[in-house]
Design a protein around this motif. Structure first.
Motif, PDB file in Angstrom:
ATOM      1  N   LEU A 191       2.530  10.160 -37.519  1.00  0.00           N
ATOM      2  CA  LEU A 191       1.995   8.848 -37.156  1.00  0.00           C
ATOM      3  C   LEU A 191       0.480   8.939 -37.051  1.00  0.00           C
ATOM      4  CD1 LEU A 191       2.441   5.907 -36.215  1.00  0.00           C
ATOM      5  CD2 LEU A 191       2.655   6.811 -33.886  1.00  0.00           C
ATOM      6  N   ASP A 192      -0.225   8.148 -37.858  1.00  0.00           N
ATOM      7  CA  ASP A 192      -1.684   8.136 -37.839  1.00  0.00           C
ATOM      8  C   ASP A 192      -2.229   7.099 -36.874  1.00  0.00           C
ATOM      9  OD1 ASP A 192      -1.947  10.151 -39.796  1.00  0.00           O
ATOM     10  OD2 ASP A 192      -1.670   8.681 -41.388  1.00  0.00           O
ATOM     11  N   LYS A 193      -1.622   5.910 -36.920  1.00  0.00           N
ATOM     12  CA  LYS A 193      -2.104   4.846 -36.029  1.00  0.00           C
ATOM     13  C   LYS A 193      -1.082   3.727 -35.954  1.00  0.00           C
ATOM     14  CE  LYS A 193      -4.724   2.613 -39.731  1.00  0.00           C
ATOM     15  NZ  LYS A 193      -6.024   2.188 -40.211  1.00  0.00           N
ATOM     16  N   ILE A 194      -1.207   2.952 -34.882  1.00  0.00           N
ATOM     17  CA  ILE A 194      -0.424   1.731 -34.703  1.00  0.00           C
ATOM     18  C   ILE A 194      -1.413   0.582 -34.658  1.00  0.00           C
ATOM     19  CG2 ILE A 194       1.138   0.442 -33.199  1.00  0.00           C
ATOM     20  CD1 ILE A 194       2.206   3.175 -32.194  1.00  0.00           C
ATOM     21  N   VAL A 195      -1.222  -0.377 -35.538  1.00  0.00           N
ATOM     22  CA  VAL A 195      -2.112  -1.529 -35.601  1.00  0.00           C
ATOM     23  C   VAL A 195      -1.382  -2.726 -34.988  1.00  0.00           C
ATOM     24  CG1 VAL A 195      -3.420  -3.067 -37.095  1.00  0.00           C
ATOM     25  CG2 VAL A 195      -3.254  -0.628 -37.662  1.00  0.00           C
ATOM     26  N   PRO A 196      -1.907  -3.239 -33.862  1.00  0.00           N
ATOM     27  CA  PRO A 196      -1.245  -4.353 -33.182  1.00  0.00           C
ATOM     28  C   PRO A 196      -1.239  -5.623 -34.032  1.00  0.00           C
ATOM     29  CG  PRO A 196      -2.919  -3.327 -31.777  1.00  0.00           C
ATOM     30  CD  PRO A 196      -3.088  -2.773 -33.152  1.00  0.00           C
ATOM     31  N   GLU A 197      -0.135  -6.323 -33.941  1.00  0.00           N
ATOM     32  CA  GLU A 197       0.022  -7.636 -34.573  1.00  0.00           C
ATOM     33  C   GLU A 197      -0.547  -7.648 -35.993  1.00  0.00           C
ATOM     34  OE1 GLU A 197      -1.351 -10.673 -31.907  1.00  0.00           O
ATOM     35  OE2 GLU A 197       0.100 -10.105 -30.384  1.00  0.00           O
ATOM     36  N   SER A 198      -0.079  -6.728 -36.801  1.00  0.00           N
ATOM     37  CA  SER A 198      -0.610  -6.517 -38.142  1.00  0.00           C
ATOM     38  C   SER A 198       0.119  -7.309 -39.226  1.00  0.00           C
ATOM     39  CB  SER A 198      -0.540  -5.022 -38.464  1.00  0.00           C
ATOM     40  OG  SER A 198      -0.986  -4.759 -39.753  1.00  0.00           O
ATOM     41  N   THR A 199       1.426  -7.537 -39.036  1.00  0.00           N
ATOM     42  CA  THR A 199       2.243  -8.175 -40.062  1.00  0.00           C
ATOM     43  C   THR A 199       3.113  -9.251 -39.435  1.00  0.00           C
ATOM     44  OG1 THR A 199       2.332  -6.116 -41.324  1.00  0.00           O
ATOM     45  CG2 THR A 199       4.009  -7.745 -41.831  1.00  0.00           C
ATOM     46  N   GLU A 200       3.296 -10.329 -40.168  1.00  0.00           N
ATOM     47  CA  GLU A 200       4.199 -11.383 -39.703  1.00  0.00           C
ATOM     48  C   GLU A 200       5.565 -11.188 -40.348  1.00  0.00           C
ATOM     49  OE1 GLU A 200       4.780 -16.211 -39.853  1.00  0.00           O
ATOM     50  OE2 GLU A 200       2.758 -15.394 -40.042  1.00  0.00           O
ATOM     51  N   ILE A 201       6.590 -11.088 -39.493  1.00  0.00           N
ATOM     52  CA  ILE A 201       7.972 -10.997 -39.948  1.00  0.00           C
ATOM     53  C   ILE A 201       8.778 -12.034 -39.182  1.00  0.00           C
ATOM     54  CG2 ILE A 201      10.037  -9.554 -40.106  1.00  0.00           C
ATOM     55  CD1 ILE A 201       8.230  -7.109 -40.289  1.00  0.00           C
ATOM     56  N   ALA A 202       9.409 -12.914 -39.921  1.00  0.00           N
ATOM     57  CA  ALA A 202      10.241 -13.982 -39.336  1.00  0.00           C
ATOM     58  C   ALA A 202       9.472 -14.794 -38.301  1.00  0.00           C
ATOM     59  CB  ALA A 202      11.514 -13.390 -38.737  1.00  0.00           C
ATOM     60  N   GLY A 203       8.214 -15.125 -38.614  1.00  0.00           N
ATOM     61  CA  GLY A 203       7.417 -15.968 -37.751  1.00  0.00           C
ATOM     62  C   GLY A 203       6.835 -15.271 -36.529  1.00  0.00           C
ATOM     63  N   LYS A 204       6.992 -13.954 -36.458  1.00  0.00           N
ATOM     64  CA  LYS A 204       6.510 -13.196 -35.303  1.00  0.00           C
ATOM     65  C   LYS A 204       5.568 -12.098 -35.794  1.00  0.00           C
ATOM     66  CE  LYS A 204       8.326  -9.817 -32.079  1.00  0.00           C
ATOM     67  NZ  LYS A 204       9.483  -8.978 -31.833  1.00  0.00           N
ATOM     68  N   MET A 205       4.438 -11.941 -35.117  1.00  0.00           N
ATOM     69  CA  MET A 205       3.509 -10.861 -35.456  1.00  0.00           C
ATOM     70  C   MET A 205       4.035  -9.561 -34.858  1.00  0.00           C
ATOM     71  SD  MET A 205       1.340 -12.265 -37.400  1.00  0.00           S
ATOM     72  CE  MET A 205       0.150 -10.951 -37.605  1.00  0.00           C
ATOM     73  N   VAL A 206       4.080  -8.512 -35.696  1.00  0.00           N
ATOM     74  CA  VAL A 206       4.587  -7.224 -35.238  1.00  0.00           C
ATOM     75  C   VAL A 206       3.514  -6.149 -35.419  1.00  0.00           C
ATOM     76  CG1 VAL A 206       6.983  -7.825 -35.767  1.00  0.00           C
ATOM     77  CG2 VAL A 206       5.618  -6.602 -37.465  1.00  0.00           C
ATOM     78  N   ASN A 207       3.634  -5.095 -34.614  1.00  0.00           N
ATOM     79  CA  ASN A 207       2.742  -3.947 -34.731  1.00  0.00           C
ATOM     80  C   ASN A 207       3.220  -3.069 -35.885  1.00  0.00           C
ATOM     81  OD1 ASN A 207       1.750  -4.985 -32.350  1.00  0.00           O
ATOM     82  ND2 ASN A 207       2.659  -3.412 -31.058  1.00  0.00           N
ATOM     83  N   ASP A 208       2.286  -2.595 -36.699  1.00  0.00           N
ATOM     84  CA  ASP A 208       2.621  -1.704 -37.805  1.00  0.00           C
ATOM     85  C   ASP A 208       2.255  -0.274 -37.470  1.00  0.00           C
ATOM     86  OD1 ASP A 208       3.751  -3.457 -39.643  1.00  0.00           O
ATOM     87  OD2 ASP A 208       1.836  -3.926 -40.601  1.00  0.00           O
ATOM     88  N   CYS A 209       3.150   0.639 -37.822  1.00  0.00           N
ATOM     89  CA  CYS A 209       2.919   2.075 -37.690  1.00  0.00           C
ATOM     90  C   CYS A 209       2.561   2.627 -39.054  1.00  0.00           C
ATOM     91  CB  CYS A 209       4.169   2.775 -37.183  1.00  0.00           C
ATOM     92  SG  CYS A 209       4.630   2.272 -35.519  1.00  0.00           S
ATOM     93  N   PHE A 210       1.448   3.332 -39.134  1.00  0.00           N
ATOM     94  CA  PHE A 210       0.974   3.931 -40.379  1.00  0.00           C
ATOM     95  C   PHE A 210       1.205   5.438 -40.304  1.00  0.00           C
ATOM     96  CE2 PHE A 210      -0.977  -0.152 -40.312  1.00  0.00           C
ATOM     97  CZ  PHE A 210      -1.129  -0.513 -41.634  1.00  0.00           C
ATOM     98  N   TYR A 211       1.955   5.938 -41.280  1.00  0.00           N
ATOM     99  CA  TYR A 211       2.307   7.358 -41.353  1.00  0.00           C
ATOM    100  C   TYR A 211       1.679   7.987 -42.588  1.00  0.00           C
ATOM    101  CZ  TYR A 211       5.901   6.870 -37.749  1.00  0.00           C
ATOM    102  OH  TYR A 211       6.547   6.668 -36.563  1.00  0.00           O
ATOM    103  N   SER A 212       1.516   9.327 -42.526  1.00  0.00           N
ATOM    104  CA  SER A 212       1.029  10.042 -43.706  1.00  0.00           C
ATOM    105  C   SER A 212       1.560  11.473 -43.710  1.00  0.00           C
ATOM    106  CB  SER A 212      -0.494  10.056 -43.767  1.00  0.00           C
ATOM    107  OG  SER A 212      -1.028  10.839 -42.719  1.00  0.00           O
ATOM    108  N   LEU A 213       1.505  12.062 -44.899  1.00  0.00           N
ATOM    109  CA  LEU A 213       1.884  13.453 -45.106  1.00  0.00           C
ATOM    110  C   LEU A 213       1.058  13.986 -46.261  1.00  0.00           C
ATOM    111  CD1 LEU A 213       3.833  15.930 -44.726  1.00  0.00           C
ATOM    112  CD2 LEU A 213       5.257  14.843 -46.495  1.00  0.00           C
ATOM    113  N   GLU A 214       0.414  15.122 -46.034  1.00  0.00           N
ATOM    114  CA  GLU A 214      -0.350  15.769 -47.116  1.00  0.00           C
ATOM    115  C   GLU A 214       0.476  16.925 -47.623  1.00  0.00           C
ATOM    116  OE1 GLU A 214      -4.441  15.950 -47.123  1.00  0.00           O
ATOM    117  OE2 GLU A 214      -4.693  14.427 -45.565  1.00  0.00           O
ATOM    118  N   LYS A 215       0.531  17.052 -48.940  1.00  0.00           N
ATOM    119  CA  LYS A 215       1.300  18.137 -49.577  1.00  0.00           C
ATOM    120  C   LYS A 215       0.376  19.211 -50.096  1.00  0.00           C
ATOM    121  CE  LYS A 215       5.752  17.219 -49.791  1.00  0.00           C
ATOM    122  NZ  LYS A 215       6.716  18.157 -49.322  1.00  0.00           N
TER     123      LYS A 215
END
Length: 174
Positions: A150-174
């Motif tokens: 988990l790199d970061k959580i962005v508050p109220e980043s995306t609207e799903i079903a009329g509600k703003m939700v927090n998005d979790c951004f993940y990463s992996l380096e190979k």
């Protein structure tokens, strides 16, 4: 490019015309789309489906999608996709949807790990990213089991079903 990827229990096959009914059933299913976004119209699903049928390369702007199936039974499990996000740093985003009857069996983690290996070996990707809603605990666990951080959580980043939700951004380096 190989149209099929095998893992211990799964066969991943590049999406093809006969997969239309499955793709349509996934993107029009409110339960499966609950944490992803609004269900889509047949027209929008068809437009995206036709893009995904096209040949894919690092320069493509559309997703490279595979249907996930149980190798032994041939049953449809879901889908998994990657999309180039940065050509210079060879970064791809991964996304997946698992059908209701197949959740909790480790299939998503197995498919992600296998797709990562394939994408590194075939395309030279060096980094993978993923985004999911904070409240989608099952997807977060899958990403973490697949080795993503988990790199970061962005508050109220995306609207799903009329509600703003927090998005979790993940990463992996190979």
């Amino acid at each position: 490019m190989n149209n099929q990827i095998l893992s211990a229990r799964l066969t991943l096959t590049k999406v093809a015309l006969p997969d239309w009914d499955l793709i349509r059933s996934i993107y029009s299913n409110p339960t499966l789309m609950e944490h992803i976004g609004a269900t889509m119209s047949d027209e929008d699903i068809r437009r995206n489906f036709e893009k995904e049928l096209a040949p894919w390369s690092l320069e493509s702007n559309h997703w490279l999608t595979w249907i996930i199936r149980e190798t032994d039974s041939g049953s449809d499990v879901g889908l998994i996709s990657i999309c180039t996000r940065n050509r210079e740093t060879l970064t791809a985003e991964v996304g997946f949807i698992i059908l209701e009857g197949f959740k909790g069996k480790g299939y998503a983690t197995e498919a992600i790990r296998r797709v990562f290996d394939f994408a590194v070996d075939t395309f030279g990707f060096k980094k993978f990213t993923a985004v999911c809603s904070e409240e989608h605990a099952a997807s977060r666990r899958v990403l973490e089991k697949a080795g993503m951080k988990l790199d970061k959580i962005v508050p109220e980043s995306t609207e799903i079903a009329g509600k703003m939700v927090n998005d979790c951004f993940y990463s992996l380096e190979k």
